[in-house]
Design an enzyme around this catalytic site. Structure first.
Site, PDB file in Angstrom:
ATOM      1  CB  SER A  54      -0.936   0.000   1.212  1.00 17.80           C
ATOM      2  OG  SER A  54      -1.818   1.104   1.150  1.00 17.80           O
ATOM      3  CE  LYS A  64      -2.787  -2.733  -1.077  1.00 15.32           C
ATOM      4  NZ  LYS A  64      -3.484  -2.760  -2.342  1.00 15.32           N
ATOM      5  CG  HIS A  76      -5.294  -1.355   2.818  1.00 15.60           C
ATOM      6  ND1 HIS A  76      -5.338  -0.932   1.499  1.00 15.60           N
ATOM      7  CD2 HIS A  76      -4.604  -0.409   3.490  1.00 15.60           C
ATOM      8  CE1 HIS A  76      -4.703   0.214   1.394  1.00 15.60           C
ATOM      9  NE2 HIS A  76      -4.235   0.553   2.586  1.00 15.60           N
ATOM     10  CG  ASN A  77      -7.025  -2.185  -1.785  1.00 19.53           C
ATOM     11  OD1 ASN A  77      -6.124  -2.000  -0.970  1.00 19.53           O
ATOM     12  ND2 ASN A  77      -6.823  -2.151  -3.090  1.00 19.53           N
ATOM     13  CD  GLU A  92      -7.585   2.367  -1.413  1.00 22.80           C
ATOM     14  OE1 GLU A  92      -6.525   1.902  -0.935  1.00 22.80           O
ATOM     15  OE2 GLU A  92      -7.866   2.274  -2.629  1.00 22.80           O
TER      16      GLU A  92
END
Lengths: 298, 298, 298, 298
Positions: A121, A171, A174-175, A178
């Site tokens: 990231s 990840k 995480h996205n 986001e």
């Protein structure tokens, strides 16, 4: 350390330079000879093929893949597997689906190879000057490559997350977060834009970047975007997406987890790619049917 | 019974004819002399003013308002209140906000007048041949006017819902449900339209109208709409709204009730009225900022 | 016609009786000998095995599967394929995923068998007295079995939807719409329940079933449910789900279709199966962190 | 500068100390004499009444209100208005609705008083050591009080946002964004918690706070929360709310702006305050009605 880097796109090029800044020796390969040449001009070593790249490394080798997710990764592994030998390490730091990473780790372990799935990231800027890594794979082997992550991340910006798959899984989530955060920020400015007040958005994003509860990198980037185009009048609000948000929602469905914010932020992206919707046509037609409400002509 | 009807729009005209079909005597007034004339041609009596309308009735009078919600209702009550006398009845059968109805009922009760807030469903067709009524007001007085509702509703199609405000409140919620149902139907056809299959939507809506779990009037109207325009290619998917959906969501907020389906069906209507969104611009700009993802130019 | 029916659960038993009501000869098999016995008592023929069932039929045979979706169907096809011969017909009328149906149709066509994927709606009551069918498969062959559907459906209650997969696909979307409609109805009553008014829900669902825009079978069932338990105080609001809603959302994601209403109605079902959420804990903890807002202790 | 501070709660006390740290002279009043006493012990001056507070100031006076929003503010203004004189300044830095602020600014301007509506972000920590301010009111007068904001904010942490109302309006939207961001973070951890992996949430929140796209104060607070309670097992996921999120959604509705993320994050908060829902009961009852699906007993 000596690393073989495959992939010199926006992220790969920046990461390679970042590694070299910290004293690592990087030999890079890309399908584009131009990209390899640019990397050479920047002081790196170039390889003209995957085979040449592998040959340039000393065992146990470290190969870092920084390529688009999907078939490309599998094809590269097809090429790499016979060239590598027991105890070599493959780091895959793109945006792969964690199930692919699980499968690939299992595949390579049959040949005694170590596979690390790494969520990266921080965008291009992070790749160049300090990234953020979530790293899944074998814990003991991880210690051999830890310096590489430590050097190219911001302080405290890397984490061994657990067994294979856990890096890309985190990840992915995480996205998903986001997506939700970006949608929330977008909706906030949507309301401001429709309001009776006439705000200076760059200034507002700036003050929100300094001391507010919602301060963070996304707000700083919002400020940056408004500094270039105060009303974003030059761009259309089409919100493309590249997979991780969808995977997060699919994962939520599989886990029977309620994740309405992430799901809706994805669906509003889909909505934004269309000029008109069939949903809308049906609803408009129904209003006309029962209430005689006028429809807008196509 | 003898009724004074104010308002000869789509709904009022149909209701007036419906009443007369069942032997009621209707004197009607509308701001448009043409509408009054059309009503006369259809066999009704016309009044040239609210005053004339009131004079034509016998005490205790029954005045039925069928006008757009808002100021118009209050203005009519301003006119009517001095003309009416104790024990007269005012029926307000439009789509008023229940809080307005509560306020108006209280206001008129000070003059000894009876106020009924009536939610009317079933569309224009229902108004003409059999409506559905949700009726709030004084229970005893209700019995005096019950025949009027019984005659103009479908069998079992009217309900005394409770004290003042409860009629329009339940109609508001009815419309909230309607928003959600219509959106669900629309989304279903959206998915079909994007699918690999090539359905005959009219036929599908027809089979779903016969024996399926989702059968009902809305599905029949869906069939009707597709029968006229098989792909709805002549209309745009702009979903206008006229208040009750918004009121339902506002009420949900005030009650701290989670009503995501109704809320989203409203918000997707708002979304449909726009070609582009500021939300989308902000998100697109952010993707460009951190990831260098291309934006669509305006 | 002569039909071999596999599966005598809630739906299969009712459908078998329905077929017999219309003069069809039904031999039925179920893993439960008791169920077969009950079918015999009701006038049908029973088979003690799939093999016996197939033997009891004349070629070209018609085998109707009415079993839970998933492995069970594949296992039955494994058993049936060698027993059947070219031009025999298999009708699979359960709630299978359309991709499974596509795969199975292809598989059986290699043996010259005709496979129909049939979405069946209308619940147990429909199965017994008039169902609703969406039928995918070969169009010419369909004509051979059309009487079977015509007889056991309500008038206009069956549709040939197109090639293999289209039957279950449209049933999947039907259920997605159903999820949204049910959620909309639920939210409406949620708001009523929290409101200042004291409605008789059975009466309200009844009036909404007669003449209103939202009338339909689901509203009639709502009335029925309230007639048995006026405040639904005997049940918990746990909304289980059995697959089609999830598939619809997954399909929407694959098609990049915005379907927020269906997605949310599914996610609220997931939410309802939990007493507490980790999402909630994180948000509550965050409020405490920045604002000192009190948290509820576990 | 010399300031009269009304309200010594969590925020007011911290702000008062913050002002004094930067050399301002603060006389404070609170309905709790204990709070006033504590402020005196910390080096400030205390006032035993609003009257005393006003008397302690020199004209043109500056009175800073830091009290809960609502009637309390109006009551204070009732007290203050006759005590203040032309050109005095009232700063209201609580979480008031912007429409109240508009009304109050208008009211006070009739007496020649200047009213500033100030949104204050950054939590208790920010109040003490560097807040974030959004400030609405008269621009010229603002310059007189700018040093006060500059000194007590973080660098770049204050903004004159425009005319009266614009301060609280932007703070309202800020909080709407905050709701969405917090929900997104919560959902991310919800998915992680249900996943096959066993993450160290504190470590993950820490790495996400360093270099990731979603880094920011909320993620740092997430890390802090997990550092105290690794699985948040000590708290319940009840997400209370205090108004601004609801106002943001109401504003979106009034502006016909689609804000699904903010709306849903609010509604999921409401959902979290309930053990069971009527929506759920209705849906469960319907599933039982048409499909015979078992219900969970209450």
């Amino acid at each position: 350390m000596k690393i073989g880097l495959v992939g010199l796109g926006k992220m790969g090029m920046n990461l390679g330079l970042n590694m070299m800044d910290h004293g690592h020796q990087v030999t890079a390969y890309d399908v584009s000879p131009d990209a390899v040449e640019r990397f050479r001009s920047a002081g790196g070593e170039g390889a003209s093929s995957v085979e040449a790249l592998v040959k340039s490394l000393e065992t146990p080798r470290i190969v870092w893949l920084m390529v688009p997710q999907g078939k490309i990764v599998d094809n590269l592994l097809d090429q790499l597997e016979p060239l590598l030998q027991r105890d070599d390490i493959v780091i895959e730091a793109g945006n792969s689906h964690y199930k692919d990473s699980l499968r690939r780790a299992q595949r390579l372990s049959a040949s005694g190879l170590h596979y690390f799935d790494v969520g990266t990231s921080g965008g291009m800027e992070g790749a160049r000057h300090g990234a953020c890594y979530m790293i899944g794979g074998d814990k003991e082997t991880f210690q051999r490559i830890e310096p590489l992550f430590k050097d190219t991340a911001v302080p405290n910006g890397y984490l061994y997350t657990g067994p294979s798959g856990s890096g890309h899984y985190s990840k992915m989530v995480h996205n998903g977060i986001e997506y939700g955060m970006m949608a929330a920020i977008g909706e906030g400015f949507e309301i401001l834009e429709k309001s009776q007040f006439d705000y200076d958005y760059e200034a507002l994003a700036k003050v929100w970047s300094n001391g507010s509860v919602i301060r963070g990198w996304l707000m700083e980037l919002t400020q940056s975007a408004f500094s270039k185009d105060p009303k974003l009048s030059e761009i259309r609000g089409v919100m493309h997406s590249s997979g991780e948000g969808k995977w997060t929602v699919e994962e939520a469905l599989d886990l029977q987890a309620a994740a309405p914010i992430i799901a809706l932020s994805l669906m509003m992206r889909y909505r934004s790619t269309e000029d008109d919707t069939f949903t809308g046509k049906v609803v408009a037609a129904l209003r006309n049917e029962f209430g005689g409400h006028a429809v807008d002509k196509a």
